[in-house]
Motif scaffolding. Structure first.
Motif, PDB file in Angstrom:
ATOM      1  N   PRO A 105       0.923  -1.223  -0.006  1.00  0.00           N
ATOM      2  CA  PRO A 105      -0.057   0.063   0.054  1.00  0.00           C
ATOM      3  C   PRO A 105       0.755   1.237  -0.054  1.00  0.00           C
ATOM      4  O   PRO A 105       0.479   2.434  -0.431  1.00  0.00           O
ATOM      5  CB  PRO A 105      -1.044  -0.057   1.037  1.00  0.00           C
ATOM      6  CG  PRO A 105      -0.269  -1.219   2.093  1.00  0.00           C
ATOM      7  CD  PRO A 105       0.537  -2.061   1.188  1.00  0.00           C
ATOM      8  N   ARG A 106       2.158   1.239   0.706  1.00  0.00           N
ATOM      9  CA  ARG A 106       2.744   2.463   0.686  1.00  0.00           C
ATOM     10  C   ARG A 106       3.268   2.763  -0.738  1.00  0.00           C
ATOM     11  O   ARG A 106       3.533   4.183  -1.137  1.00  0.00           O
ATOM     12  CB  ARG A 106       4.107   2.373   1.675  1.00  0.00           C
ATOM     13  CG  ARG A 106       3.366   1.968   3.066  1.00  0.00           C
ATOM     14  CD  ARG A 106       2.803   3.235   3.697  1.00  0.00           C
ATOM     15  NE  ARG A 106       1.361   3.543   3.375  1.00  0.00           N
ATOM     16  CZ  ARG A 106       0.403   2.914   3.951  1.00  0.00           C
ATOM     17  NH1 ARG A 106       0.789   1.884   4.944  1.00  0.00           N
ATOM     18  NH2 ARG A 106      -0.742   2.915   3.555  1.00  0.00           N
ATOM     19  N   GLU A 114       0.159   3.966  -2.982  1.00  0.00           N
ATOM     20  CA  GLU A 114      -0.249   5.293  -2.643  1.00  0.00           C
ATOM     21  C   GLU A 114       0.584   6.342  -3.513  1.00  0.00           C
ATOM     22  O   GLU A 114      -0.072   7.306  -4.055  1.00  0.00           O
ATOM     23  CB  GLU A 114       0.233   5.587  -1.259  1.00  0.00           C
ATOM     24  CG  GLU A 114      -0.872   5.109  -0.219  1.00  0.00           C
ATOM     25  CD  GLU A 114      -0.463   5.461   1.113  1.00  0.00           C
ATOM     26  OE1 GLU A 114      -1.369   5.319   2.014  1.00  0.00           O
ATOM     27  OE2 GLU A 114       0.679   5.622   1.370  1.00  0.00           O
ATOM     28  N   ARG A 115       1.597   5.826  -4.026  1.00  0.00           N
ATOM     29  CA  ARG A 115       2.605   6.895  -4.722  1.00  0.00           C
ATOM     30  C   ARG A 115       2.162   7.072  -6.287  1.00  0.00           C
ATOM     31  O   ARG A 115       2.705   7.882  -6.998  1.00  0.00           O
ATOM     32  CB  ARG A 115       4.023   6.345  -4.849  1.00  0.00           C
ATOM     33  CG  ARG A 115       4.787   6.395  -3.436  1.00  0.00           C
ATOM     34  CD  ARG A 115       6.128   5.996  -3.313  1.00  0.00           C
ATOM     35  NE  ARG A 115       6.967   6.600  -4.273  1.00  0.00           N
ATOM     36  CZ  ARG A 115       8.163   6.499  -4.667  1.00  0.00           C
ATOM     37  NH1 ARG A 115       8.612   4.925  -4.477  1.00  0.00           N
ATOM     38  NH2 ARG A 115       8.911   7.121  -5.439  1.00  0.00           N
ATOM     39  N   TRP A 154      -1.394   5.405  -7.362  1.00  0.00           N
ATOM     40  CA  TRP A 154      -2.836   5.169  -7.615  1.00  0.00           C
ATOM     41  C   TRP A 154      -3.609   6.360  -7.347  1.00  0.00           C
ATOM     42  O   TRP A 154      -3.906   6.589  -6.160  1.00  0.00           O
ATOM     43  CB  TRP A 154      -3.200   3.786  -6.604  1.00  0.00           C
ATOM     44  CG  TRP A 154      -4.308   3.550  -7.043  1.00  0.00           C
ATOM     45  CD1 TRP A 154      -5.664   3.587  -6.507  1.00  0.00           C
ATOM     46  CD2 TRP A 154      -5.014   2.623  -8.384  1.00  0.00           C
ATOM     47  NE1 TRP A 154      -6.839   3.083  -7.235  1.00  0.00           N
ATOM     48  CE2 TRP A 154      -6.239   2.284  -8.542  1.00  0.00           C
ATOM     49  CE3 TRP A 154      -4.019   2.287  -9.464  1.00  0.00           C
ATOM     50  CZ2 TRP A 154      -6.930   1.685  -9.393  1.00  0.00           C
ATOM     51  CZ3 TRP A 154      -4.473   1.567 -10.439  1.00  0.00           C
ATOM     52  CH2 TRP A 154      -6.127   1.014 -10.258  1.00  0.00           C
ATOM     53  N   PRO A 157      -3.633  12.145  -5.017  1.00  0.00           N
ATOM     54  CA  PRO A 157      -3.031  11.359  -4.750  1.00  0.00           C
ATOM     55  C   PRO A 157      -3.922  10.269  -3.829  1.00  0.00           C
ATOM     56  O   PRO A 157      -4.799  10.737  -3.093  1.00  0.00           O
ATOM     57  CB  PRO A 157      -1.956  11.884  -3.733  1.00  0.00           C
ATOM     58  CG  PRO A 157      -2.381  13.185  -3.406  1.00  0.00           C
ATOM     59  CD  PRO A 157      -3.426  13.788  -4.533  1.00  0.00           C
ATOM     60  N   ALA A 158      -3.615   9.017  -3.634  1.00  0.00           N
ATOM     61  CA  ALA A 158      -4.214   8.097  -2.817  1.00  0.00           C
ATOM     62  C   ALA A 158      -3.555   7.872  -1.237  1.00  0.00           C
ATOM     63  O   ALA A 158      -2.734   7.903  -1.203  1.00  0.00           O
ATOM     64  CB  ALA A 158      -4.405   6.690  -3.607  1.00  0.00           C
ATOM     65  N   THR A 159      -4.595   7.557  -0.259  1.00  0.00           N
ATOM     66  CA  THR A 159      -4.148   7.146   0.716  1.00  0.00           C
ATOM     67  C   THR A 159      -5.000   5.825   1.162  1.00  0.00           C
ATOM     68  O   THR A 159      -6.110   5.813   1.241  1.00  0.00           O
ATOM     69  CB  THR A 159      -4.397   8.167   1.993  1.00  0.00           C
ATOM     70  OG1 THR A 159      -3.769   9.479   1.548  1.00  0.00           O
ATOM     71  CG2 THR A 159      -4.060   7.793   3.530  1.00  0.00           C
ATOM     72  N   PHE A 160      -4.177   4.683   1.471  1.00  0.00           N
ATOM     73  CA  PHE A 160      -4.771   3.520   1.860  1.00  0.00           C
ATOM     74  C   PHE A 160      -4.707   3.351   3.170  1.00  0.00           C
ATOM     75  O   PHE A 160      -3.786   3.455   3.929  1.00  0.00           O
ATOM     76  CB  PHE A 160      -4.055   2.393   1.331  1.00  0.00           C
ATOM     77  CG  PHE A 160      -4.358   2.281  -0.203  1.00  0.00           C
ATOM     78  CD1 PHE A 160      -5.491   1.319  -0.713  1.00  0.00           C
ATOM     79  CD2 PHE A 160      -3.798   2.829  -1.513  1.00  0.00           C
ATOM     80  CE1 PHE A 160      -5.756   0.837  -2.063  1.00  0.00           C
ATOM     81  CE2 PHE A 160      -4.147   2.553  -2.746  1.00  0.00           C
ATOM     82  CZ  PHE A 160      -4.981   1.653  -2.849  1.00  0.00           C
ATOM     83  N   THR A 161      -6.017   3.317   3.928  1.00  0.00           N
ATOM     84  CA  THR A 161      -6.060   3.312   5.455  1.00  0.00           C
ATOM     85  C   THR A 161      -6.024   2.047   5.934  1.00  0.00           C
ATOM     86  O   THR A 161      -5.995   1.578   7.254  1.00  0.00           O
ATOM     87  CB  THR A 161      -7.362   3.983   5.968  1.00  0.00           C
ATOM     88  OG1 THR A 161      -8.528   3.696   5.107  1.00  0.00           O
ATOM     89  CG2 THR A 161      -7.042   5.698   5.432  1.00  0.00           C
ATOM     90  N   TYR A 187      -9.613   3.202   0.745  1.00  0.00           N
ATOM     91  CA  TYR A 187      -8.711   4.249   0.402  1.00  0.00           C
ATOM     92  C   TYR A 187      -9.632   5.502   0.086  1.00  0.00           C
ATOM     93  O   TYR A 187     -10.609   5.365   0.058  1.00  0.00           O
ATOM     94  CB  TYR A 187      -7.791   3.974  -0.910  1.00  0.00           C
ATOM     95  CG  TYR A 187      -8.620   3.583  -2.194  1.00  0.00           C
ATOM     96  CD1 TYR A 187      -8.968   4.690  -2.966  1.00  0.00           C
ATOM     97  CD2 TYR A 187      -9.292   2.383  -2.476  1.00  0.00           C
ATOM     98  CE1 TYR A 187      -9.950   4.637  -4.189  1.00  0.00           C
ATOM     99  CE2 TYR A 187     -10.087   2.333  -3.640  1.00  0.00           C
ATOM    100  CZ  TYR A 187     -10.555   3.147  -4.598  1.00  0.00           C
ATOM    101  OH  TYR A 187     -11.222   3.312  -5.445  1.00  0.00           O
ATOM    102  N   LEU A 224      -8.954   9.449  -2.274  1.00  0.00           N
ATOM    103  CA  LEU A 224      -8.139  10.287  -3.053  1.00  0.00           C
ATOM    104  C   LEU A 224      -8.372  11.644  -2.418  1.00  0.00           C
ATOM    105  O   LEU A 224      -9.596  12.060  -2.265  1.00  0.00           O
ATOM    106  CB  LEU A 224      -8.568  10.260  -4.389  1.00  0.00           C
ATOM    107  CG  LEU A 224      -8.556   9.018  -4.986  1.00  0.00           C
ATOM    108  CD1 LEU A 224      -8.702   8.788  -6.681  1.00  0.00           C
ATOM    109  CD2 LEU A 224      -7.157   8.204  -4.988  1.00  0.00           C
TER     110      LEU A 224
END
Length: 326
Positions: free
Chosen positions: A35-36, A39-40, A42, A48-52, A64, A66
């Motif tokens: 996921p890290r 995030e760079r 997707w 930008p994406a953040t997957f929680t 996730y 955006l």
């Protein structure tokens, strides 16, 4: 660019993306399943994406969102339907609200990701399956083809590593579309120092000068959301030119990774731009990425023709020297 084709097929109810990479299948698989790293890329530039959460098991779920330059969030999640490492995985892709409940106004879809070896590296083929022609038409109208293309085209820098991707190449300017330009520059220094150099007036004054022969006479920064900033420059004796400046407002700030501001040329009626700055550190180096949104293609071309890239390179080269002394 890695993406070679995106084909929508209203009869088969599919959208197929194909992209080629100079990296082995295992490395491509890693980028899509960590996921890290995901995030760079997707999420298109500016979103930008953040997957929680990321439960990469059959039946597991990845949540996730955006985040837009103005702070709006678009939520979604994947349910992992099948996994065949390192060849393929399949998900149910669902639009959601902030609590994770499915958004019934937007269509969900089944997506497959297949990774195959090629003579030069690896190939990604991603097929999205829709339940109806209306659902396919809806996401195409939302810009999914363009957004997915720009997102996956960011993957090269992840696969190569920052130093291989950007070291020694100076400031690079890419035209993304009629209104967006992306500028990248690798700085040999840690992210915390690079962030400070963009936020603290005493550091900003030392490097944000463009070509030699200019001084920053005004540097006022309120880095809070809604806070204003103002920069002014004037020529040193013997340098031709007239005093000028920029002013704007902070729209989003996420230290030490992202800051979004407006930018307006002081004393003019020129339209403002939207400047989306993001920082990412790897192996002691920090990649600066600045996505600039212009009001139209004509304004974009006028600004680029001023030699903006060369001026930014002079400033970034000066920045590395400043950081070495901090």
């Amino acid at each position: 660019m890695p993406v070679t084709d995106v084909i929508t097929d209203p009869e088969a109810l599919t959208m197929t993306l194909t992209a080629d990479f100079a990296a082995p299948v295992e490395r491509l698989w890693e980028a899509f399943t960590d996921p890290r790293q995901l995030e760079r890329f997707w999420g298109p530039p500016g979103w930008p994406a953040t997957f929680t959460s990321f439960d990469f098991t059959p039946g597991g779920r990845a949540d996730y969102h955006l985040t837009s330059p103005r702070g709006e969030k678009s939520y979604g999640w994947w349910e992992f339907l099948s996994i065949s490492q390192p060849a393929a995985f399949e998900v149910l892709d669902v639009f959601a609200d902030e609590k994770g409940a499915p958004d019934t106004d937007l269509p969900d879809a089944r997506m497959t990701f297949a990774f195959d070896a090629t003579a030069d590296g690896s190939r990604l083929q991603s097929v999205t399956y829709f339940s109806s022609a209306d659902a396919l038409e809806q996401v195409v109208a939302m810009g999914m083809v363009e957004g997915l293309t720009m997102a996956v085209n960011q993957l090269d820098r992840v696969l190569e590593g920052l130093r291989a991707y950007a070291a020694g190449k100076g400031t690079q300017t890419e035209i993304l579309d009629d209104t967006h330009v992306r500028i990248t520059r690798l700085i040999d220094g840690p992210i915390d120092l690079v962030w400070r150099a963009h936020q603290e007036p005493e550091l900003i004054r030392q490097w944000l000068l463009g070509p030699d022969g200019w001084r920053m006479s005004v540097c006022e920064v309120d880095g809070r959301v809604g806070g204003a900033y103002r920069y002014e420059w004037e020529p040193l004796e013997g340098t031709e030119g007239e005093r000028f400046g920029f002013d704007g407002e902070t729209l989003l700030i996420e230290p030490p990774h992202r800051a979004v501001t407006t930018e307006h040329m002081t004393g003019t009626d020129f339209p403002s731009t939207l400047n989306d700055l993001s920082l990412y550190e790897e192996d002691g180096a920090t990649l600066i990425t600045l996505v600039i949104e212009y009001p139209d293609a004509q304004t974009r071309d006028i600004v680029l023709a001023t030699g903006m890239t060369d001026g930014m390179e002079a400033s970034y080269a000066r920045l590395e020297g400043v950081l070495a002394g901090v």
